[in-house]
Write an enzyme that holds these catalytic residues in place. Structure first.
Site, PDB file in Angstrom:
ATOM      1  CE  LYS A 140      -0.298   0.111   5.457  1.00  0.00           C
ATOM      2  NZ  LYS A 140      -1.218  -0.419   6.287  1.00  0.00           N
ATOM      3  NE  ARG A 175      -5.819   0.421  11.800  1.00  0.00           N
ATOM      4  CZ  ARG A 175      -4.711   0.498  11.090  1.00  0.00           C
ATOM      5  NH1 ARG A 175      -3.910   1.672  10.806  1.00  0.00           N
ATOM      6  NH2 ARG A 175      -4.279  -1.172  10.973  1.00  0.00           N
ATOM      7  CE1 TYR A 200      12.733  33.194   3.103  1.00  0.00           C
ATOM      8  CE2 TYR A 200      12.751  30.614   2.714  1.00  0.00           C
ATOM      9  CZ  TYR A 200      12.860  31.935   2.376  1.00  0.00           C
ATOM     10  OH  TYR A 200      12.219  31.910   1.256  1.00  0.00           O
ATOM     11  CG  MET A 202       8.479  24.907  -0.590  1.00  0.00           C
ATOM     12  SD  MET A 202       7.481  25.900  -1.524  1.00  0.00           S
ATOM     13  CE  MET A 202       6.461  24.393  -2.319  1.00  0.00           C
TER      14      MET A 202
END
Length: 801
Positions: free
Chosen positions: A489, A586, A712, A761
């Site tokens: 998966k 779940r 940053y 990013m």
């Protein structure tokens, strides 16, 4: 070995002696592979492009104190070094290996031939560990430099050694034989590779046979006449095998089946055995037969090795598989060009799925003992047999190929790579398999680079051989008869669902599981035939489930009712897997709904319960074992009720990767193997390997002065002159921002480079002040063997599994 002993062995002259008693445990010829510098002896070798002497001072500063040289060296900066001068550094390396080999009286298997040496060696290493402590040549270290480094690996704990030997000209094997001194041998085959170094094939065969001059017996295939003739002429005893000739010592009959295995009936020493291997191409069959014959000769019994044959691992090849432009698949083998390796590459292409067209980009084939017409007639036959629709030929002599190809095969000739490049846009590459095959001298890599889909310089490498070995480790924990469901998966945990599923189909895997129906559809469209369970689906997807033979998980009464109504309306039969609640809360049927669910299934002509399963919440935790045992007991009670009501017991499975190891009594009929097969999130000491390596490259290098800030938010305050590298990866690629500001370090040139400042990013800055030699395009390892993905997860404060 003490450096003073080494000085005697190589008959060298002391240039400088600092510590004659210095112990040496590592021999180094490549400065980039340095480890344990204090015990390392560096051989300064002068090559065509590099001179090892230029790295001496750098290695000294990294802690190396022992050197073998042939030229002059400046001693002013090497005051604590032991330096020995010899006439020939390579000969000195070989002299040490020859002496060291003489200290061991154990069986040594020498392997040579034109093709298959490395695979036979690696497979024997896998097989013989069943009964022996084995040491083997790493990778394909079979050359004048590789062999002595291999021999140096011998230890007192090993009782059998495997060494391969490769030559390209007369005289080389005599030196290799003196270092390896094999007691047993395998002569794989004779092909046309490296033929230019010999007068004819007979001379090449004679040279290779020198490896076995002191062997007790040599394994070879009776179907290779020149190999047998050469060994007989040299008076070397042989142990032969054959797929066709009953006169062989070992008679092997092969048969193929649709289960992804080749099966052999083996007769020898008056005994018979059935052997299976997870491969079916001709090259793998021949390689496996060499292994079968050798083990039968050594042990007179294959029984202890039968399971190991079933789990033979795939061996990394130079051939690379890459995603190409316009939905193409690129098979890049632009490193060698001979008939044998071409045949192997073409055979491998058959396993790569279905494409609208198959194209071969092929250079001139040199190193052959055939006339151009004989050579290219054979090439054309191979291309036709493997259904290639188009041939793009590059070189001079290869233009002869067009005369022998099938008339329906499209053929284009280019005298050079530059000519090919100028017509690139006219060739319309789209939705096709492209095999690039050529000699390294032609530089076909530039074509491969142009065809490869390059959206990013960051690459996640998947090591299938490591994955195969991990599967083998898990198989040792399984109870007899237990099946394996592999979870693929989420694109096989980011590894590529189609590629991983295709690989798993060739292993001892019984089931696959995907998260959503469209993932299962993709696998079916790519030729995956294993049963597939879908974890999340509903009645709206019934047409997909039925058309593509997918088996849904059913976890609630409402879901079951819609499936029931849909199958009654559409008709057909659908295998389903019942998920039951046992404490994770779940997904799963609550126990009070199960009676109604079973009643509904009993009235359906189309729904069939294939399995009943649940999920352990804390299988990895010893402290939570009482809760886990409670879950297992609850699950067994539910299974008993369902089996009684249905009149038969469906497949039962509850354990995941950790559960396989920690709760073997709960393996039942099948286990689910997930992220553990990639070597992640499992208990220490399991001998699992890392399958994933995330790499990127340096985009820019900068000197940052004191007082400046980086990134940053100005989070990194520079206190002293600092050298940084900017990497082409950021948080958009999954590199978590919390790993910045020196909480995590990547590896560049074998050293840790801390992340400085905030992660951007698509860019990340790292400190390389103490790492010399870093430049644009230098690789950086984000995670792999070291650092691991768990270390990154800890730095980013996320879960590692």
């Amino acid at each position: 070995m003490k450096i003073s002993v080494i000085q005697d062995i190589v008959e060298g002259a002391w240039v400088q002696s600092s510590n004659p008693q210095r112990p040496i445990t590592n021999l180094l010829v490549d400065s980039r592979q340095l480890h344990s510098p204090a015990q390392t002896l560096f051989f300064a070798i002068k090559g065509l492009r590099q001179d090892g002497h230029q790295f001496i001072e750098e290695l000294y500063h990294q802690g190396v104190r022992a050197f073998i040289v042939t030229g002059d060296v400046a001693l002013s900066n090497l005051r604590e070094a032991d330096i020995i001068r010899v006439k020939d550094s390579i000969k000195a390396l070989q002299d040490i290996a020859r002496y060291y080999r003489s200290q061991f009286d154990i069986p040594v298997i020498g392997i040579t031939g034109s093709n298959g040496k490395t695979i036979v060696k690696e497979w024997l290493y896998h097989l013989l560990q069943v009964k022996w402590q084995v040491i083997a040549t790493p990778k394909s270290y079979n050359s004048q430099i590789g062999v002595p480094l291999s021999v140096w690996q011998l230890t007192r704990s090993c009782n059998l050694a495997l060494f391969e030997a490769g030559i390209s000209m007369p005289g080389e094997m005599e030196r290799l034989q003196a270092m390896i001194r094999p007691t047993l041998g395998i002569f794989t085959n004779l092909g046309t590779a490296h033929a230019e170094g010999f007068v004819d094939e007979e001379q090449k065969a004679d040279e290779k046979a020198q490896l076995f001059r002191d062997c007790r017996i040599v394994v070879c295939c009776l179907d290779h006449p020149l190999v047998n003739k050469t060994l007989q002429k040299a008076g070397i005893a042989t142990w032969t095998w054959s797929l066709h000739d009953d006169a062989a010592d070992v008679r092997i009959e092969k048969r193929l089946s649709g289960d992804g295995f080749s099966h052999f009936s083996v007769s020898g020493f008056g005994n018979s055995f059935e052997v299976s291997i997870p491969f079916y191409d001709d090259a793998s069959i021949e390689n496996a037969c060499h292994c079968i014959a050798l083990i039968l000769m050594m042990e007179n019994d294959l029984t202890p090795f039968l399971q190991a044959f079933k789990t033979l691992p795939p061996i990394e090849m130079r051939l690379e598989i890459r995603t190409g432009i316009n939905h193409c698949l690129i098979m890049n083998d632009a490193y060698s060009a001979d008939l044998e390796s071409l045949a192997v590459a073409l055979s491998f292409s058959r396993q790569q799925g279905i494409y609208a067209r198959k194209t071969c980009i092929l250079s001139d084939i040199h190193q052959q003992a055939l006339t151009p017409d004989e050579l290219y007639q054979r090439v054309a036959t191979l291309l036709d047999e493997h259904a290639f629709d188009r041939v793009l030929a590059i070189g001079d002599e290869i233009k002869h190929l067009s005369r022998f190809l099938n008339r329906e095969t499209e053929f284009h000739f280019f005298p050079s790579v530059d000519a090919f490049q100028s017509h690139f846009a006219d060739l319309n590459f789209e939705n096709e398999l492209i095999l690039i095959k050529g000699a390294r001298s032609y530089g076909l890599e530039v074509i491969a680079n142009r065809l490869e889909l390059r959206q990013h310089h960051t690459v996640l490498e998947i090591n299938l051989a490591a994955l195969a070995r991990n599967l083998k480790v898990f198989e040792t924990f399984l109870n007899p008869g237990v099946k394996i469901m592999a979870m693929v998966k989420a694109a096989a945990y980011g590894s590529g669902s189609v590629e991983i599923a295709r690989f798993l189909s060739s292993r001892n895997i019984d089931y696959l599981a995907v998260a959503y129906a469209d993932e299962g559809v993709e696998l079916r469209r790519n030729g995956i035939k294993l049963p597939i369970m879908v974890l999340n689906s509903d009645a709206s997807q019934l047409p997909l489930l039925l058309n593509y033979d997918l088996e849904p998980e059913v976890f609630s009464l409402d879901q079951l009712k819609t499936m029931y109504e849909g199958i009654e309306t559409m008709g057909g039969e659908l295998d389903i897997h019942l998920k039951v609640e046992t404490g994770m809360y779940r997904l799963g049927f609550d126990e009070e709904d199960l009676f109604e669910a079973i009643k509904l299934i009993e009235t359906s002509a189309g729904l069939r319960v294939k399995s009943v399963f649940s999920h352990l919440a804390v299988s990895e935790s010893r402290d939570e074992d009482p809760f886990t045992r409670k879950q297992i007991s609850w699950y067994l009670d539910i299974c008993e009720m369902i089996g009684t009501r249905l009149g038969q017991m469906p497949i039962r499975h509850i354990v995941n990767s950790n559960g396989i190891v920690r709760h073997p009594d709960a393996q039942f009929d099948m286990v689910r193997l997930g992220i553990g097969m990639y070597g992640i999130g499992m208990p220490a000491g399991m001998d699992l390997e890392r399958v994933h390596t995330l790499k990127t490259f340096v985009a820019q290098v900068k000197e940052v002065p004191p007082g400046a800030t980086i990134g940053y938010g100005r989070r990194e305050k520079v206190l002293q002159k600092t050298r940084i590298a900017t990497l082409g990866i950021g948080y958009a690629d999954g590199l978590i921002r919390k790993a910045g500001n020196r909480r995590y370090a990547v590896v560049i040139e074998g050293k840790l480079a801390p992340i400085v400042g905030n992660i951007c990013m698509d860019m990340t800055m790292v400190d390389i002040t103490d790492i010399p030699g870093v430049s644009v395009k230098t690789p950086a390892i984000i995670f792999g063997e070291d650092p691991t993905i768990e270390q990154l997860a800890m730095a980013g404060e996320t879960m590692a599994r």
